[in-house]
Enzyme design. Structure first.
Site, PDB file in Angstrom:
ATOM      1  N   ARG A 194     -39.333 -10.569 -27.006  1.00  0.00           N
ATOM      2  CA  ARG A 194     -38.353  -9.722 -27.771  1.00  0.00           C
ATOM      3  C   ARG A 194     -39.274  -8.782 -28.748  1.00  0.00           C
ATOM      4  NH1 ARG A 194     -35.427 -14.539 -28.332  1.00  0.00           N
ATOM      5  NH2 ARG A 194     -33.230 -14.557 -27.591  1.00  0.00           N
ATOM      6  N   SER A 245     -46.925 -18.163 -28.674  1.00  0.00           N
ATOM      7  CA  SER A 245     -46.517 -19.222 -29.218  1.00  0.00           C
ATOM      8  C   SER A 245     -47.327 -20.188 -28.061  1.00  0.00           C
ATOM      9  CB  SER A 245     -44.799 -19.411 -28.768  1.00  0.00           C
ATOM     10  OG  SER A 245     -43.622 -18.540 -28.615  1.00  0.00           O
ATOM     11  N   ASP A 250     -43.772 -20.001 -32.704  1.00  0.00           N
ATOM     12  CA  ASP A 250     -42.821 -20.495 -32.766  1.00  0.00           C
ATOM     13  C   ASP A 250     -42.047 -21.569 -33.382  1.00  0.00           C
ATOM     14  OD1 ASP A 250     -43.851 -21.738 -30.767  1.00  0.00           O
ATOM     15  OD2 ASP A 250     -42.703 -20.963 -29.025  1.00  0.00           O
TER      16      ASP A 250
HETATM   17  C1  BG6 Z   1     -36.469 -18.559 -28.671  1.00  0.00           C
HETATM   18  C2  BG6 Z   1     -37.355 -18.108 -29.475  1.00  0.00           C
HETATM   19  O1  BG6 Z   1     -35.187 -19.269 -29.332  1.00  0.00           O
HETATM   20  O2  BG6 Z   1     -36.869 -20.002 -27.787  1.00  0.00           O
HETATM   21  C3  BG6 Z   1     -38.890 -18.799 -28.997  1.00  0.00           C
HETATM   22  O3  BG6 Z   1     -37.641 -17.363 -29.783  1.00  0.00           O
HETATM   23  C4  BG6 Z   1     -39.008 -19.637 -28.723  1.00  0.00           C
HETATM   24  O4  BG6 Z   1     -39.943 -17.695 -29.976  1.00  0.00           O
HETATM   25  C5  BG6 Z   1     -38.402 -20.260 -27.313  1.00  0.00           C
HETATM   26  O5  BG6 Z   1     -40.273 -19.136 -27.683  1.00  0.00           O
HETATM   27  C6  BG6 Z   1     -38.400 -21.488 -26.774  1.00  0.00           C
HETATM   28  O6  BG6 Z   1     -37.803 -21.885 -25.684  1.00  0.00           O
HETATM   29  P1  BG6 Z   1     -37.824 -21.224 -24.259  1.00  0.00           P
HETATM   30  O7  BG6 Z   1     -37.116 -22.316 -23.523  1.00  0.00           O
HETATM   31  O8  BG6 Z   1     -37.040 -19.994 -24.469  1.00  0.00           O
HETATM   32  O9  BG6 Z   1     -39.059 -21.487 -24.205  1.00  0.00           O
HETATM   33  C1  GLC Z   2     -46.614 -23.998 -25.742  1.00  0.00           C
HETATM   34  C2  GLC Z   2     -47.802 -23.502 -26.954  1.00  0.00           C
HETATM   35  C3  GLC Z   2     -47.435 -23.508 -27.685  1.00  0.00           C
HETATM   36  C4  GLC Z   2     -45.264 -23.933 -27.874  1.00  0.00           C
HETATM   37  C5  GLC Z   2     -45.034 -24.319 -26.675  1.00  0.00           C
HETATM   38  C6  GLC Z   2     -43.515 -24.077 -27.097  1.00  0.00           C
HETATM   39  O1  GLC Z   2     -46.879 -25.516 -26.281  1.00  0.00           O
HETATM   40  O2  GLC Z   2     -48.657 -23.688 -26.481  1.00  0.00           O
HETATM   41  O3  GLC Z   2     -47.645 -22.954 -29.039  1.00  0.00           O
HETATM   42  O4  GLC Z   2     -44.952 -23.422 -29.584  1.00  0.00           O
HETATM   43  O5  GLC Z   2     -45.763 -24.135 -26.419  1.00  0.00           O
HETATM   44  O6  GLC Z   2     -43.179 -22.578 -26.971  1.00  0.00           O
END
Ligand code: BG6
Ligand code: GLC
Ligand code: BG6
Ligand code: GLC
Length: 917
Positions: free
Chosen positions: A539, A602, A656
């Site tokens: 995003r 992340s 994240d």
């Molecule tokens: C989102 C966050 O809501 O959740 C992201 O904005 C995050 O930063 C994510 O990585 C984690 O959930 P998923 O299931 O999308 O990996």
């Molecule tokens: C993976 C990444 C970590 C992140 C997580 C959740 O473990 O290494 O940095 O926070 O995924 O998205």
């Protein structure tokens, strides 16, 4: 010529007159279509009633669960003994199912008589007699030395609580042995068999003849899900959805219900259609007031009904010139076989004459015609009534399956259906008229109920064996309390280890300082850009923070990152990101204004400051080259420069988990933990500076990104990893890495499930042993599918549909297993995640020297949000493992982008202050 015509005319006139006469006399026995529809509806209501727990005790139609859950699938095999008691003939059999891998059944049988003094005498003697016949059979067949399982076909209403038990509700038909009612017939027979010391037989299944018939037919036609008997007695069974069977626990799959429809009307529900003949017949029967529907239909009674009608007509002077013979006065003198013979198409009239003469009567041509028509009306009514009840069952099946057209097969057996020349045709026709939306195939059971009973016995032993195999696999995923405590302790040790300076580069749980030192305080304000890369979606956001009011407005756009770019070169990846930013700026009309930007990234980064971080290694689905070890902020800056279109002020690099903690911390200042249970799994928390050896200074706190996904990479949790986890790991982009993440996060749970399914299929326990191309495809079970499959609200058929949509052609039984597998895998994930979180909160509690800790965890991620049970199990586990911590879970509604903007705002303020100084 003329004479011939005259004769023909005379005959047809005679016939017409007789038919009219009988029709008038038996007006009440002729049921109109409307009446049949009405009876069908009444029977539907009776079924409802019998299935409902509270109504069953008073229901006439007992709807007895049979504990037969599956129809044969061809994999049944073995050698079985079988007894068949309760129809017109008593048989003992040896059944050999499936020879040399072929669908083939071989039977050897012997009939034994059932003298009335045995079947209407003392109950114990009846069972001893049956055991003696079995012993005799085994002796003649040279089977005495063998230990064989036995399936007992027992054609009377029995209340079952398992397959190998059945309490006789009441005798029906010709049987009335004393002291058997309300006792378990399986133990009665077992006891009787013990008298034969040289016999070692284990009764594995008690089966009603309807059930045996359905199973017999289902062996040849897998669509068969109804069994009907129209013989000495009448009855039907069908496969009902477990969710509709109140009397048996569990909602999954189907179970065969023995309706015992013979008792329909015993509560008065059919009084309006019963005739004086039905009442008279009932009074003279072994069980007055009982089995009233059966008494209008089945072979034991049909002849008698005809006799009562003929007697009454003779008395009224409508037959035999008013003459009656003593035979005509005698109960049982007309049998069903007579009725069938008189209704034969060509010889019928001649047969009628012969039979009547045998009864000591002197029938005229007109009498024979009339008697034949009486038979027709009585047997037609029988077929009509059967059709109405069967139509109700078919309608029920159709409703259960929610299909517009039902395609199904009905297995049928019984002497009346078999020997009566017109019966099957009439029955089929009426059923099709009553339920035009069903395509019904009627399949005659050629080999009786016993073949099916052997199949039930075989299925029982197969299911038993398979269940054991499946349970063994699922047991690998069941963690004991001790194991969870152990995981918690190990995680705790890893947390401590990673915080120490000397270990820092070796630690598998990396404990990365984030340079985020405080939660938002509400004074943050301004317009910020944010990127959110690494979750399910990429995003770009614009975040407007208004100070004082703790209110934030966000605009965002989701962009796709093609697989080729995720796993291409670093330059391509960052160019793509910048391209997306450009699109967003265009879209928002923002180009030219160099906004401060927070970069949610992340993945594990070793940060030197808030805006500097070297990527340690890709995780999850990313694998772009030339990034590991590089500062990702620099890479982004360079990509912006390469594009040379706009400028951005990259202020903060944010994991994240940290973004999530900040997002939630904006609303709840007690939020000092950020947890992601999504594509990946990770956690950050506020740690005391004095504990963080890698960063100078001892005052205050700093957020640590634990990167707990790497927990276990040093081998410390091998004891709980399964061969499936190993398989998933080996097939991943980063083998040997992120072992805990691979047991707990959305990207991998589906893969674990898939590996288990492949294994179970290889073992022949699923999908008929066929591993489809689809099942070989990596990533088919995304988190959203797992979540759907495990939803409690979903009926099994819907699970099956989901699997079918995924390209997996599964049976209902397969679907049950798949759901169980998903449940075991996701449960373990939630528990492991809970154990990790418990380690963190306990550490925080102890570090602060508190008796009780009250803390909020900000959570995000598709697994946590979508899965029906994950969050609950996670929370329960934390409660159990960290009872002194009061943990509040706060779902992040706005994603990490908002938190990243808040961090950016704070960082910007500090930057500015520094500049001004
Ligand atoms: C989102 C966050 O809501 O959740 C992201 O904005 C995050 O930063 C994510 O990585 C984690 O959930 P998923 O299931 O999308 O990996
Ligand atoms: C993976 C990444 C970590 C992140 C997580 C959740 O473990 O290494 O940095 O926070 O995924 O998205
Ligand atoms: C037979 C079955 O084929 O049909 C019996 O093996 C069953 O178990 C019977 O009871 C029903 O028909 P009838 O006419 O013998 O009662
Ligand atoms: C009687 C019995 C029933 C059986 C049927 C056909 O109705 O009660 O159990 O299925 O006869 O044999």
């Amino acid at each position: 010529m003329f004479a011939v015509h005259l004769m023909a005319f005379y005959f047809s006139k005679l016939k017409e007159d007789q038919i009219k006469k009988v029709d008038r006399f038996l007006y009440h026995m002729r049921l109109s279509d409307d009446t049949l529809l009405d009876i069908m509806r009444r029977f539907q209501a009776e079924m409802e009633k019998g299935l409902a727990k509270d109504m069953n005790p008073t229901a006439a139609v007992k709807m007895l669960p049979t504990f037969v859950r599956a129809i044969p699938d061809g994999s049944e095999k073995g050698e079985f003994l079988s007894l068949d008691l309760g129809g017109s003939k008593f048989r003992v059999l040896k059944v050999q199912v499936a020879e040399e891998g072929k669908r083939h059944v071989q039977m050897e049988s012997q009939f034994y008589p059932t003298p009335s003094e045995v079947i209407r005498g003392n109950g114990t003697e009846l069972f001893e007699y049956v055991a003696d016949c079995l012993a005799d059979f085994m002796k003649t067949k040279g089977l005495k030395h063998k230990k064989l399982p036995l399936g007992l076909t027992f054609s009377f209403p029995c209340r079952q609580t398992k397959l190998e038990e059945g309490v006789l509700i009441s005798w029906t038909k010709k049987f009335k042995a004393r002291g058997v009612q309300d006792t378990d017939v399986v133990s009665r027979l077992t006891k009787a068999m013990r008298r034969h010391k040289d016999m070692d037989v284990d009764i594995l299944a008690l089966v009603n003849d309807t059930v045996g018939t359905m199973m017999t037919c289902a062996y040849d036609d897998p669509h068969c899900e109804v069994g009907v008997i129209i013989g000495t007695g009448t009855n039907a069974c069908y496969m009902e959805d477990m969710s509709n069977i109140d009397l048996v626990e569990g909602d999954e799959g189907r179970m065969c219900i023995n309706t015992e429809w013979g008792a329909f009307g015993d509560d008065g529900a059919l009084e309006d259609i019963r005739t004086e003949f039905d009442r008279e017949l009932d009074l003279g029967s072994l069980n007055p007031g009982k089995q009233l529907f059966e008494k209008m239909i089945s072979g034991l009674y049909l002849g008698e009904l005809v006799r009562l009608v003929l007697l009454k007509m003779a008395k009224a002077g409508l037959l035999f010139g008013g003459e009656k013979s003593s035979a005509l006065h005698t109960k049982g003198k007309i049998e069903t076989r007579h009725v069938a013979a008189m209704e034969k198409y060509k010889e019928g009239l001649a047969n009628a004459r012969e039979i009547l003469v045998d009864l000591g009567l002197e029938p005229s041509e007109a009498d024979c015609i009339a008697v034949q028509h009486v038979c027709t009306i009585v047997s037609f009514r029988s077929a009509n009534l059967c059709a109405a009840a069967l139509a109700a069952i078919l309608t029920r099946l159709q409703e259960n399956k929610k299909v517009e057209r039902l395609r199904t097969t009905v297995g049928v057996d019984g002497t009346l259906y078999k020997i009566h020349p017109q019966y099957p045709k009439r029955l089929h026709k009426v059923v099709r008229k009553l339920v035009p939306s069903c395509d019904v195939r009627f399949l005659l059971s050629e080999s009786g109920s016993t073949k099916g009973a052997a199949m039930v016995t075989a299925v029982a032993s197969r299911v038993q064996a398979q269940r054991k195999q499946i349970d063994e696999v699922l047991a690998l995923f069941r963690l004991t309390q001790e194991q969870l405590v152990d995981v918690q302790a190990k995680m705790r040790a890893e947390l401590e280890y990673g915080l120490k300076k000397k270990n820092h580069t070796l630690a598998t749980v990396r404990m990365l300082p984030t340079y985020v030192c405080g939660l938002p305080d509400g004074t943050e304000k301004g317009k910020f850009l944010a990127l959110d890369l690494g979750g399910t979606n990429f995003r770009v956001l614009l975040v407007k923070i208004r100070s004082g009011r703790r209110s934030v407005r966000m605009y965002n756009k989701i962009f796709a990152i093609p697989l080729g770019i995720m796993q291409g070169t670093g330059e391509e990846l960052f160019d793509h990101i910048v391209q997306c930013i450009a699109d967003f700026l265009d879209y928002m009309g923002l180009k030219g204004a160099p906004l401060p930007l927070g970069f949610t990234f992340s993945f594990p980064c070793r940060q030197m400051s808030i805006d500097k971080g070297a990527l340690i290694g890709w995780t999850k689905g990313f694998k772009a080259t030339d990034c590991e070890g590089e500062d990702v902020v620099d890479m982004l800056r360079e990509a912006i420069k390469r594009r040379n279109e706009f400028d951005l002020d990259i202020v903060a690099l944010v994991n994240d988990t940290v973004g999530t903690m900040m997002t939630c911390g904006y609303e709840d200042p007690n939020c000092e933990i950020g947890l992601i249970a999504g594509t990946g799994s990770n956690l950050c928390y506020m740690e005391d500076m004095r504990n963080i050896e890698m960063v100078e200074g001892d005052d205050g706190k700093m957020c640590i990104n634990t990167e707990w996904g790497g927990f276990g990479d040093n081998g410390c949790i091998e004891d709980i990893r399964t061969r499936y986890d190993t398989e998933v790991d080996e097939g991943s982009l980063n083998p040997g890495k992120q072992r805990y993440e691979k047991m707990t996060s959305g990207m991998y749970l589906g893969e674990i499930v898939r590996q288990i399914l492949i294994d179970l299929t290889k073992q022949g326990l699923l999908f008929r042993g066929q591993i489809s191309e689809r099942l070989r495809t990596r990533g088919i079970f995304e988190t959203k599918f797992l979540s759907q499959i495990e939803s409690d609200r979903l009926a099994l058929l819907q699970v099956r549909r989901i699997l079918q949509e995924l390209g997996l052609d599964s049976t209902c039984e397969d679907s049950i297993v798949v759901k169980e597998v998903c449940g075991a895998v996701s449960r373990r994930a939630a528990q492991l995640c809970g154990a990790g979180l418990a380690a963190v909160v306990e550490k925080r509690r102890e570090d602060q020297g508190l008796e009780h800790l009250k803390i909020t965890v900000g959570v995000d991620g598709t697994l946590y949000k979508l899965h029906p049970h994950f969050s609950r199990i996670l929370q329960e586990t934390v409660k159990e493992l960290a009872p002194q911590c009061d943990v509040t879970f706060m779902l992040s509604e706005d994603g990490s982008g908002k938190g990243a903007a808040l961090i950016t705002a704070v960082a910007k303020r500090i930057q500015q202050a520094r500049k001004e100084n």
